[in-house]
Design an enzyme around this catalytic site. Structure first.
Site, PDB file in Angstrom:
ATOM      1  N   ASP A  64      11.738  13.550   6.165  1.00 45.59           N
ATOM      2  CA  ASP A  64      12.497  13.139   4.979  1.00 45.59           C
ATOM      3  C   ASP A  64      11.699  13.210   3.682  1.00 45.59           C
ATOM      4  O   ASP A  64      12.276  13.253   2.605  1.00 45.59           O
ATOM      5  CB  ASP A  64      13.035  11.709   5.172  1.00 45.59           C
ATOM      6  CG  ASP A  64      11.942  10.715   5.528  1.00 45.59           C
ATOM      7  OD1 ASP A  64      10.767  11.124   5.623  1.00 45.59           O
ATOM      8  OD2 ASP A  64      12.245   9.525   5.723  1.00 45.59           O
ATOM      9  N   HIS A  65      10.389  13.202   3.763  1.00 47.79           N
ATOM     10  CA  HIS A  65       9.581  13.196   2.538  1.00 47.79           C
ATOM     11  C   HIS A  65       9.311  14.614   2.021  1.00 47.79           C
ATOM     12  O   HIS A  65       9.620  14.950   0.899  1.00 47.79           O
ATOM     13  CB  HIS A  65       8.241  12.508   2.793  1.00 47.79           C
ATOM     14  CG  HIS A  65       8.295  11.022   2.825  1.00 47.79           C
ATOM     15  ND1 HIS A  65       9.028  10.316   3.736  1.00 47.79           N
ATOM     16  CD2 HIS A  65       7.688  10.093   2.042  1.00 47.79           C
ATOM     17  CE1 HIS A  65       8.872   9.018   3.514  1.00 47.79           C
ATOM     18  NE2 HIS A  65       8.065   8.861   2.492  1.00 47.79           N
ATOM     19  N   SER A 535       2.034   1.969  -0.850  1.00 50.14           N
ATOM     20  CA  SER A 535       2.328   2.754   0.353  1.00 50.14           C
ATOM     21  C   SER A 535       1.410   2.416   1.536  1.00 50.14           C
ATOM     22  O   SER A 535       0.320   1.882   1.366  1.00 50.14           O
ATOM     23  CB  SER A 535       2.197   4.224  -0.024  1.00 50.14           C
ATOM     24  OG  SER A 535       1.698   4.976   1.027  1.00 50.14           O
ATOM     25  N   ARG A 537       0.201   4.781   3.351  1.00 50.29           N
ATOM     26  CA  ARG A 537      -0.479   6.051   3.660  1.00 50.29           C
ATOM     27  C   ARG A 537      -1.938   5.841   4.039  1.00 50.29           C
ATOM     28  O   ARG A 537      -2.726   5.316   3.263  1.00 50.29           O
ATOM     29  CB  ARG A 537      -0.334   7.035   2.494  1.00 50.29           C
ATOM     30  CG  ARG A 537      -0.913   6.578   1.180  1.00 50.29           C
ATOM     31  CD  ARG A 537      -0.532   7.508   0.043  1.00 50.29           C
ATOM     32  NE  ARG A 537       0.864   7.373  -0.312  1.00 50.29           N
ATOM     33  CZ  ARG A 537       1.372   7.519  -1.534  1.00 50.29           C
ATOM     34  NH1 ARG A 537       0.589   7.854  -2.527  1.00 50.29           N
ATOM     35  NH2 ARG A 537       2.656   7.362  -1.765  1.00 50.29           N
TER      36      ARG A 537
HETATM   37  C1  MIC Z   1       6.026   5.791  -0.497  1.00 49.31           C
HETATM   38  O1  MIC Z   1       7.104   5.331  -0.802  1.00 49.31           O
HETATM   39  O2  MIC Z   1       5.015   5.659  -1.201  1.00 49.31           O
HETATM   40  C2  MIC Z   1       5.898   6.521   0.815  1.00 49.31           C
HETATM   41  C3  MIC Z   1       5.695   7.916   0.505  1.00 49.31           C
HETATM   42  O3  MIC Z   1       7.086   6.404   1.544  1.00 49.31           O
HETATM   43  C4  MIC Z   1       4.747   5.896   1.563  1.00 49.31           C
HETATM   44  C5  MIC Z   1       4.258   6.656   2.694  1.00 49.31           C
HETATM   45  C6  MIC Z   1       3.429   7.813   2.308  1.00 49.31           C
HETATM   46  O4  MIC Z   1       2.580   7.742   1.436  1.00 49.31           O
HETATM   47  O5  MIC Z   1       3.578   8.821   2.975  1.00 49.31           O
HETATM   48  C7  MIC Z   1       4.935   4.458   2.015  1.00 49.31           C
HETATM   49  O6  MIC Z   1       5.593   3.732   1.334  1.00 49.31           O
HETATM   50  O7  MIC Z   1       4.315   4.030   2.989  1.00 49.31           O
HETATM   51 FE1  SF4 Z   2      11.010   7.688   0.889  1.00 42.60          FE
HETATM   52 FE2  SF4 Z   2       9.058   5.921   0.433  1.00 42.60          FE
HETATM   53 FE3  SF4 Z   2      10.853   6.519  -1.446  1.00 42.60          FE
HETATM   54 FE4  SF4 Z   2      11.593   5.156   0.638  1.00 42.60          FE
HETATM   55  S1  SF4 Z   2      10.117   4.511  -0.892  1.00 42.60           S
HETATM   56  S2  SF4 Z   2      12.700   6.873  -0.261  1.00 42.60           S
HETATM   57  S3  SF4 Z   2      10.372   6.046   2.251  1.00 42.60           S
HETATM   58  S4  SF4 Z   2       9.332   7.895  -0.565  1.00 42.60           S
END
Ligand code: MIC
Ligand code: SF4
Length: 641
Positions: A64-65, A535, A537
């Site tokens: 989804d990302h 996040s 991550r």
């Molecule tokens: C985000 O909203 O920052 C993400 C992308 O969904 C991250 C995960 C990521 O960095 O891949 C999250 O919230 O954990």
């Molecule tokens: Fe996607 Fe993270 Fe944004 Fe939610 S907050 S829509 S999981 S990038």
């Protein structure tokens, strides 16, 4: 003594430790989810752990990302993840099926179960009464292998809801109000439990908006009871048999209590550049806007989209505004199409995006220079939109849609009347974009497909008793993982290529960071309070590891990031006296002495040899965390235990 709802679920899943606040506990994990931006690492780790088949009740991988495919990298990652899923027993949600949290809520989340996900917004599942937490990728891989998930037993904060929302006031305004009260640091070490009469007035998607954005409080998770409304939602998803009733005991004891009268709330907005910078829309006034984005895991449910369609119906998006809309899942999109609401949205001039994270993670729709963008998302950190000088306001779908028509920030209550939508009693169910894994026999012949952009992840070196290194970077308070390891369309395709990714580390704070690290070969990072918020991550730990960071020394840490650092073998240490932060300048030479004794006592001495002063540090680690740090990292620890 009565138990809170969270305590009931934790008790049921406790495999290690005692439910004493502040102590480490290990809990059994029923379900896991991953998304693709963190998922490649998770599945590389799973492969490195040599696990044949996952041992959870259910594990799902979502794409989804990284759905913008400007080169081969993202598509290769999708194939890689898909192939591991087939082999190891994980369900694979194909690109186009929707945002992980939205789809998980619709199709898989179960009250009373535990879920961890390699994404910080995993607490969305709390909207259905699930104990759902964001975690680092390695923790998710370990849970898939049947291992427990370790957290510090959180305090439980009760949010007592009374009254009911007025017309045009939304669930988003409830969580913005909680953020205004508690701030982005206010939830650290806590579970936020919603109770009270007001709960009954909120639908499951509304509850999920609130628990989703609880991530911005830094909370371990947020949770709602599972009641008749939950039952109705599950039945409408043809999952009535997943329902159980669940709530806190009437005499449960909470560590903290907040009262919110829903009837008194007004439309709110989080102003640039922090989700807790909250003001009333009516007070901010009619600021001119350039862009409106509706969607993300916070606000992309069918009911959100139907409200947006109802506001847009028969109207036209203002000439100065670009409106984009990403319905959260294939189910939402297809139901919007079936009932005709999609036509109302298209006719008004909205740009329809695929059901994915999209602009929320900087995958397209970066605003114009200095642009003002209203978004129904959950994060408005500086630069995250892809435009460094853009100003992002976080608002409800109602505020977003009303403003898109007017061309300026609009209090939707000025539209008048009541916003009426009719929700179907049955959702359209079609799981044809969820691929099932191969049977254990067939799985033997499935080959894992590695694209050329997929590089091995960095391994840490064994801990040494003395670490001599410069303060390679000094940063202030509330540093987010977007500062440490930015996302966006240009960088995200390299989430499985740590060496390449490393050149972007901390660019927003110090553009020479990566080069300085390479020149020094090692370093310490000095930070302020709430370091690593945002996040989940683990790249924000793996990339610094690759660049030779040995320890991060701050005033305080965000939960998931601190765990990710330990998992990567980097010590998260804090100043014993917060003022000592001022005693280190970027570039100072530092020596951390008697590291092993420090691990045992929880106290460390950092010598600033440039300034000739000793600085006391604190690093209280559990037995397991000490063993991880001594082994080098979680992977080496897991393999050896
Ligand atoms: C985000 O909203 O920052 C993400 C992308 O969904 C991250 C995960 C990521 O960095 O891949 C999250 O919230 O954990
Ligand atoms: Fe996607 Fe993270 Fe944004 Fe939610 S907050 S829509 S999981 S990038």
């Amino acid at each position: 003594m009565g138990l809170t709802l969270s305590e009931k679920i934790i008790k049921e899943h406790l495999v290690c430790g005692e439910m004493i606040k502040g102590e480490e506990i290990g809990i059994r994990i029923d379900q896991t989810l991953t998304q693709d931006a963190t998922g490649t690492m998770v599945y590389l780790e799973l492969e490195a752990m040599e696990i044949d088949r996952v041992k959870t009740e259910l594990s799902v991988a979502y794409i989804d990302h990284n759905t913008l495919q400007t080169g081969f990298e993202n598509a290769d990652d999708h194939h890689f993840i898909g192939s591991v899923c087939k082999k190891r027993g994980v369900l694979f949600s194909r690109p186009g099926n929707g945002i992980c949290h939205q789809v998980h809520l619709e199709r898989f989340a179960v009250p009373g179960k535990t879920l961890i996900g390699s994404d910080s917004h995993t607490p969305t599942g709390g909207g259905i009464g699930m104990l759902a937490m964001g975690a680092g990728g390695l923790d998710v891989a370990v849970a898939m292998g049947g291992g427990a998930y370790y957290i510090t037993m959180p305090k439980i904060c009760k949010v007592n809801l009374t009254g009911s929302l007025s017309p045009y006031v939304a669930a988003k305004d409830v969580i913005l109000e909680v953020l205004r009260i508690l701030s982005v640091k206010g939830g650290v070490g806590k579970i936020i439990e919603y109770t009270g009469e007001g709960v009954k007035t909120l639908s499951v998607p509304e509850r999920a908006t609130i628990t989703n954005m609880g991530a911005e409080l830094g909370a371990t998770t947020s949770i709602f009871p599972s009641d008749e409304i939950t039952k109705e939602f599950l039945e409408a998803q043809d999952r009535g048999s997943d329902w159980i009733e669940l709530s806190a005991d009437p005499n449960a004891i909470y560590d903290e209590e907040i009262e919110i009268n829903l009837s008194t709330l007004e439309p709110l907005a989080a102003m640039p550049h922090m989700p807790d910078n909250v003001r009333k829309v009516s007070e901010i006034g009619k600021i001119k806007i350039d862009q409106v984005c509706i969607g993300s895991c916070t606000n992309s449910s069918l009911s959100d989209m139907l409200k947006v369609a109802a506001i847009l119906k028969g109207k036209k998006v203002a000439p100065n505004v670009s409106l984009s809309i990403a319905p959260g899942s294939k189910q939402v999109l297809s139901m919007l199409a079936t009932c005709g609401a999609l036509t109302d949205i298209i006719d008004a001039g909205a740009r329809i995006l695929e059901s994915a994270c999209g602009p929320c993670i900087g995958m397209g729709q970066a605003p114009n220079s200095g642009g003002i963008s209203l978004r129904t998302f959950n994060r408005n950190f500086e630069g995250r939109s892809g435009t460094a000088d853009a100003g992002i306001y976080l608002v409800s779908p109602e505020v977003a849609a009303a403003s898109a028509i007017n061309g300026y920030l609009t209090d939707p209550r000025t539209l008048g009347g009541e916003l009426k939508i009719s929700m179907p009693t049955r959702f359209l169910i079609n799981d044809n974009m969820i691929e099932l894994p191969a049977s254990p026999e067939e799985a033997r012949d499935v080959e894992v497909i590695y694209g050329p952009n997929i590089k091995p992840f960095p391994k840490s070196n064994k801990l040494t008793d003395e670490i001599q290194a410069p303060a390679i970077l000094k940063v202030g308070d509330n540093i987010t993982t977007d500062h440490i390891m930015p996302a966006g369309a240009k960088i995200l395709p390299y989430r499985s290529n740590i060496p390449y990714l490393s050149q972007f580390c901390f660019r927003q704070c110090d553009e020479n960071f990566a080069e300085n690290c390479k020149a020094a070969g090692k370093g310490f990072i000095i930070g302020g309070a709430n370091y690593g918020q945002g996040s989940s991550r683990e790249h924000a730990a793996l990339v610094p590891l690759y660049l030779g960071i040995k320890a991060v020394i701050t005033k305080s840490f965000a939960r998931i990031h601190a765990a990710n650092l330990i998992n990567a073998g980097i010590m998260p240490l804090t100043f014993e006296n917060a003022d000592d932060y001022d005693k280190i300048c970027q570039g100072d030479d530092l020596v951390l002495t008697n590291v092993f004794a420090g691990l045992d006592s929880g106290k460390f001495i950092l010598k600033n040899t440039t300034k000739n002063i000793d600085i006391p540090l604190v690093g209280v680690f559990t037995k397991r965390q000490k063993a991880i740090l001594k082994a080098g990292d979680l992977l080496q620890y897991t393999k050896s235990s």
